[in-house]
Design an enzyme around this catalytic site. Structure first.
Site, PDB file in Angstrom:
ATOM      1  N   ARG A 196       0.819  -1.223   0.000  1.00  0.00           N
ATOM      2  CA  ARG A 196       0.000   0.000   0.000  1.00  0.00           C
ATOM      3  C   ARG A 196       0.848   1.268   0.000  1.00  0.00           C
ATOM      4  O   ARG A 196       0.511   2.255   0.651  1.00  0.00           O
ATOM      5  CB  ARG A 196      -0.962   0.020   1.202  1.00  0.00           C
ATOM      6  CG  ARG A 196      -2.084  -1.008   1.111  1.00  0.00           C
ATOM      7  CD  ARG A 196      -3.150  -0.552   0.131  1.00  0.00           C
ATOM      8  NE  ARG A 196      -4.191  -1.557  -0.029  1.00  0.00           N
ATOM      9  CZ  ARG A 196      -5.398  -1.479   0.512  1.00  0.00           C
ATOM     10  NH1 ARG A 196      -5.722  -0.445   1.242  1.00  0.00           N
ATOM     11  NH2 ARG A 196      -6.273  -2.435   0.306  1.00  0.00           N
ATOM     12  N   ARG A 210      -4.076   6.735   0.107  1.00  0.00           N
ATOM     13  CA  ARG A 210      -4.685   7.936   0.704  1.00  0.00           C
ATOM     14  C   ARG A 210      -3.801   8.738   1.653  1.00  0.00           C
ATOM     15  O   ARG A 210      -4.118   9.871   1.964  1.00  0.00           O
ATOM     16  CB  ARG A 210      -5.980   7.536   1.426  1.00  0.00           C
ATOM     17  CG  ARG A 210      -7.104   7.233   0.463  1.00  0.00           C
ATOM     18  CD  ARG A 210      -8.339   6.775   1.189  1.00  0.00           C
ATOM     19  NE  ARG A 210      -8.147   5.424   1.707  1.00  0.00           N
ATOM     20  CZ  ARG A 210      -9.122   4.687   2.235  1.00  0.00           C
ATOM     21  NH1 ARG A 210     -10.340   5.170   2.345  1.00  0.00           N
ATOM     22  NH2 ARG A 210      -8.880   3.470   2.685  1.00  0.00           N
ATOM     23  N   ARG A 259      -7.030  11.163  -7.192  1.00  0.00           N
ATOM     24  CA  ARG A 259      -8.297  10.469  -6.986  1.00  0.00           C
ATOM     25  C   ARG A 259      -9.472  11.428  -7.171  1.00  0.00           C
ATOM     26  O   ARG A 259     -10.501  11.072  -7.740  1.00  0.00           O
ATOM     27  CB  ARG A 259      -8.364   9.825  -5.605  1.00  0.00           C
ATOM     28  CG  ARG A 259      -9.511   8.827  -5.539  1.00  0.00           C
ATOM     29  CD  ARG A 259      -9.650   8.188  -4.192  1.00  0.00           C
ATOM     30  NE  ARG A 259     -10.244   9.108  -3.242  1.00  0.00           N
ATOM     31  CZ  ARG A 259     -10.808   8.743  -2.107  1.00  0.00           C
ATOM     32  NH1 ARG A 259     -10.853   7.487  -1.766  1.00  0.00           N
ATOM     33  NH2 ARG A 259     -11.318   9.630  -1.297  1.00  0.00           N
ATOM     34  N   ASP A 290      -6.771  -3.037  -7.724  1.00  0.00           N
ATOM     35  CA  ASP A 290      -7.306  -3.637  -6.499  1.00  0.00           C
ATOM     36  C   ASP A 290      -7.587  -5.109  -6.747  1.00  0.00           C
ATOM     37  O   ASP A 290      -7.850  -5.509  -7.878  1.00  0.00           O
ATOM     38  CB  ASP A 290      -8.588  -2.933  -6.054  1.00  0.00           C
ATOM     39  CG  ASP A 290      -8.897  -3.266  -4.612  1.00  0.00           C
ATOM     40  OD1 ASP A 290      -8.302  -2.646  -3.717  1.00  0.00           O
ATOM     41  OD2 ASP A 290      -9.692  -4.198  -4.368  1.00  0.00           O
ATOM     42  N   TYR A 324     -14.776 -11.965   0.039  1.00  0.00           N
ATOM     43  CA  TYR A 324     -15.532 -10.773  -0.371  1.00  0.00           C
ATOM     44  C   TYR A 324     -16.756 -11.156  -1.207  1.00  0.00           C
ATOM     45  O   TYR A 324     -17.808 -10.532  -1.115  1.00  0.00           O
ATOM     46  CB  TYR A 324     -14.622  -9.816  -1.158  1.00  0.00           C
ATOM     47  CG  TYR A 324     -13.581  -9.160  -0.289  1.00  0.00           C
ATOM     48  CD1 TYR A 324     -13.907  -8.047   0.490  1.00  0.00           C
ATOM     49  CD2 TYR A 324     -12.289  -9.657  -0.200  1.00  0.00           C
ATOM     50  CE1 TYR A 324     -12.955  -7.442   1.315  1.00  0.00           C
ATOM     51  CE2 TYR A 324     -11.332  -9.063   0.618  1.00  0.00           C
ATOM     52  CZ  TYR A 324     -11.674  -7.961   1.377  1.00  0.00           C
ATOM     53  OH  TYR A 324     -10.749  -7.369   2.194  1.00  0.00           O
TER      54      TYR A 324
HETATM   55  O1  1CP Z   1       0.412   0.656  -3.491  1.00  0.00           O
HETATM   56  C1  1CP Z   1      -0.447  -0.225  -3.399  1.00  0.00           C
HETATM   57  O2  1CP Z   1      -0.264  -1.296  -2.789  1.00  0.00           O
HETATM   58  C2  1CP Z   1      -1.762   0.082  -4.023  1.00  0.00           C
HETATM   59  C3  1CP Z   1      -2.419  -0.987  -4.811  1.00  0.00           C
HETATM   60  C4  1CP Z   1      -3.425  -1.807  -3.995  1.00  0.00           C
HETATM   61  C5  1CP Z   1      -3.301  -3.152  -3.641  1.00  0.00           C
HETATM   62  C6  1CP Z   1      -2.099  -4.054  -3.849  1.00  0.00           C
HETATM   63  C7  1CP Z   1      -4.691  -1.382  -3.549  1.00  0.00           C
HETATM   64  C8  1CP Z   1      -5.242  -0.028  -3.708  1.00  0.00           C
HETATM   65  N1  1CP Z   1      -5.361  -2.455  -3.027  1.00  0.00           N
HETATM   66  C9  1CP Z   1      -4.532  -3.540  -3.039  1.00  0.00           C
HETATM   67  C10 1CP Z   1      -4.840  -4.903  -2.601  1.00  0.00           C
HETATM   68  C11 1CP Z   1      -6.025  -5.148  -1.748  1.00  0.00           C
HETATM   69  N2  1CP Z   1      -7.299  -4.648  -1.862  1.00  0.00           N
HETATM   70  C12 1CP Z   1      -6.036  -6.118  -0.711  1.00  0.00           C
HETATM   71  C13 1CP Z   1      -4.852  -6.986  -0.337  1.00  0.00           C
HETATM   72  C14 1CP Z   1      -3.836  -6.231   0.417  1.00  0.00           C
HETATM   73  C15 1CP Z   1      -4.214  -5.879   1.836  1.00  0.00           C
HETATM   74  O3  1CP Z   1      -4.395  -6.794   2.638  1.00  0.00           O
HETATM   75  O4  1CP Z   1      -4.259  -4.665   2.118  1.00  0.00           O
HETATM   76  C16 1CP Z   1      -7.318  -6.123  -0.151  1.00  0.00           C
HETATM   77  C17 1CP Z   1      -7.815  -6.982   0.993  1.00  0.00           C
HETATM   78  C18 1CP Z   1      -8.130  -5.199  -0.892  1.00  0.00           C
HETATM   79  C19 1CP Z   1      -9.574  -4.913  -0.709  1.00  0.00           C
HETATM   80  C20 1CP Z   1      -9.877  -3.488  -0.461  1.00  0.00           C
HETATM   81  N3  1CP Z   1      -9.583  -2.484  -1.331  1.00  0.00           N
HETATM   82  C21 1CP Z   1     -10.502  -2.908   0.671  1.00  0.00           C
HETATM   83  C22 1CP Z   1     -11.086  -3.680   1.850  1.00  0.00           C
HETATM   84  C23 1CP Z   1     -10.103  -3.972   2.933  1.00  0.00           C
HETATM   85  C24 1CP Z   1     -10.790  -4.727   4.067  1.00  0.00           C
HETATM   86  O5  1CP Z   1     -10.431  -4.450   5.221  1.00  0.00           O
HETATM   87  O6  1CP Z   1     -11.656  -5.590   3.830  1.00  0.00           O
HETATM   88  C25 1CP Z   1     -10.543  -1.524   0.460  1.00  0.00           C
HETATM   89  C26 1CP Z   1     -11.101  -0.469   1.375  1.00  0.00           C
HETATM   90  C27 1CP Z   1      -9.945  -1.275  -0.813  1.00  0.00           C
HETATM   91  C28 1CP Z   1      -9.794   0.047  -1.490  1.00  0.00           C
HETATM   92  C29 1CP Z   1      -8.419   0.450  -1.871  1.00  0.00           C
HETATM   93  N4  1CP Z   1      -7.538  -0.338  -2.615  1.00  0.00           N
HETATM   94  C30 1CP Z   1      -6.402   0.386  -2.870  1.00  0.00           C
HETATM   95  C31 1CP Z   1      -6.551   1.677  -2.276  1.00  0.00           C
HETATM   96  C32 1CP Z   1      -5.540   2.796  -2.344  1.00  0.00           C
HETATM   97  C33 1CP Z   1      -7.812   1.705  -1.659  1.00  0.00           C
HETATM   98  C34 1CP Z   1      -8.437   2.891  -0.961  1.00  0.00           C
HETATM   99  C35 1CP Z   1      -9.332   3.510  -1.957  1.00  0.00           C
HETATM  100  C36 1CP Z   1      -9.553   4.970  -1.822  1.00  0.00           C
HETATM  101  O7  1CP Z   1     -10.457   5.336  -1.068  1.00  0.00           O
HETATM  102  O8  1CP Z   1      -8.856   5.763  -2.486  1.00  0.00           O
END
Ligand code: 1CP
Length: 362
Positions: free
Chosen positions: A27, A31, A40, A77, A154
């Site tokens: 990550r 944000r 964004r 994502d 999910y």
């Molecule tokens: O630099 C990076 O790593 C960004 C790319 C990235 C990756 C590899 C994002 C952007 N998401 C992910 C993977 C991801 N997405 C995972 C596996 C990694 C982890 O455990 O964190 C998971 C579980 C998700 C699912 C997801 N995406 C959630 C739910 C998390 C949960 O607690 O259930 C959420 C809120 C997101 C949104 C998301 N994905 C990425 C970003 C920057 C965001 C936030 C979106 C925003 O509001 O801008």
């Protein structure tokens, strides 16, 4: 014969010697960066940002240049895969992801379709091409997917969950139905990751964020089994002739390190609950390890960050095969200047440590 890599991140993935410990952070885009928030906002919302290759490329590169990371990770994502399979995905502001309709019965599964990645996820592949062009060989690009188990949580729960009641209910009541879904997802993930590799990602990471909610027997039978299916079918040499390492990050699964190594991955990502020195001992050179600083260390002062980094580097030791990362992702409320402190500390401290080792003074 695959070509030996020159980038320190790829070298460490293959347990080859490096000049300093490579570092990237899960990550690393997102944000906590004001420049991300601006892009964004320009896109309108998160999913539109993911689907716009120009903007997705821009946010991928933001942390790379700001912090001098050793690898970039594709901005996308894990949940674009269930969407490509036919589910509706949206992100409620402040609420996390929603997937509809939830999958609970054999009939529900019939609404899922096979995925041609070029057709359904072409925007991700286009982003990969554009990031590679922009990076111009400076550092490698990591592609990724969720593990089938994590994606299924999910799809069955309809979003994030605290209890996993529906998927665990299915696991114990209808195990064959769950395995059928996991196989279906695995097939899509194989084609998707192979397409990412064909378009230029130089390593892939499988995120099993929710593997740790399973008991050990269930983790092996329901999560690791489908990860194994994927590892067995990935093209592990890229179009440029270089080996493409596979990184497996399964959060909360450190006690099953040996089982994870058994899948044949090149790198195991550790969360911060696993002791680095004993993981190193258990891995015994069979894989490289990635991790595993408690992300909460980033709430501490720069001095403490440096001290914790030094301690962790020494726990991992100076044998080749360590990639520095957090034990999970950067959080939204973290201070970018602390990330800069962390990355600099890894670079400086590891360089010193490796130099001492070369001089035989350790
Ligand atoms: O630099 C990076 O790593 C960004 C790319 C990235 C990756 C590899 C994002 C952007 N998401 C992910 C993977 C991801 N997405 C995972 C596996 C990694 C982890 O455990 O964190 C998971 C579980 C998700 C699912 C997801 N995406 C959630 C739910 C998390 C949960 O607690 O259930 C959420 C809120 C997101 C949104 C998301 N994905 C990425 C970003 C920057 C965001 C936030 C979106 C925003 O509001 O801008």
């Amino acid at each position: 014969m695959p070509i030996e890599p020159t980038h320190r991140f790829l070298r460490a993935c293959h347990s080859l010697p490096v000049d300093q410990t490579p570092v990237w952070l899960m990550r690393q885009a997102g944000r906590y960066l004001p420049e991300y928030m601006r892009v964004r906002q320009q896109a309108g919302d998160f999913l539109t940002l993911c689907k716009n290759p120009d903007l997705a490329t821009e946010v991928t590169l933001q942390p790379v240049y700001r912090f001098n990371m050793d690898a970039a990770i594709l901005f996308s994502d894990i949940l674009v895969v269930p969407e490509a399979m036919g589910m509706t995905l949206f992100f409620e502001t402040g609420e996390g992801p929603v997937l509809e309709p939830v999958l609970r019965t054999p009939a529900d599964l019939r609404c899922l379709r096979p995925v041609d990645p070029e057709e359904r996820l072409g925007y991700v592949l286009q982003t990969v091409v554009q990031i590679r062009q922009a990076l111009n060989g400076k550092i490698p690009l990591i592609g990724f997917s969720g593990s089938p188990w994590t994606l299924a949580t999910y799809m069955i729960e309809g979003g994030s969950s605290k209890t996993f009641r529906y998927i665990k209910g299915m696991l114990f009541d209808q195990p064959a139905l769950l395995q059928q879904l996991l196989d279906q997802i695995s097939d899509v993930v194989v084609d998707y990751l192979n397409a990412q590799i064909a378009h230029g990602v130089q390593a892939v990471q499988i995120f099993d964020t929710w593997g740790g909610v399973l008991g050990p027997r269930e983790f092996v039978a329901f999560s690791l089994r489908s990860i194994q299916r994927i590892v067995d079918r990935l093209h592990r040499v890229g179009p440029d002739g270089q080996k493409v390492p596979i990184i497996l990050f399964a959060k909360g699964c450190g006690s099953l390190l040996e089982e994870m190594i058994g899948t044949g991955c090149d790198v195991i990502g550790l969360d911060w609950t696993t002791d680095a020195a004993s993981a190193r001992h258990r891995a015994a050179g069979r894989v490289a390890l990635q991790g595993n600083l408690d992300p909460a260390v980033l709430y501490a002062s720069p001095e403490i960050i440096r001290m914790q980094v030094g301690r962790l580097l020494r726990d991992f030791g100076t044998e080749p095969g360590h990639i520095f990362n957090l034990g999970h992702g950067v959080a939204q409320d973290m201070d970018p200047s602390r990330i800069a402190d962390l990355v600099t500390a890894v670079q400086e401290e590891s360089r010193l440590l490796l130099r001492y080792r070369q001089a035989g003074e350790e």
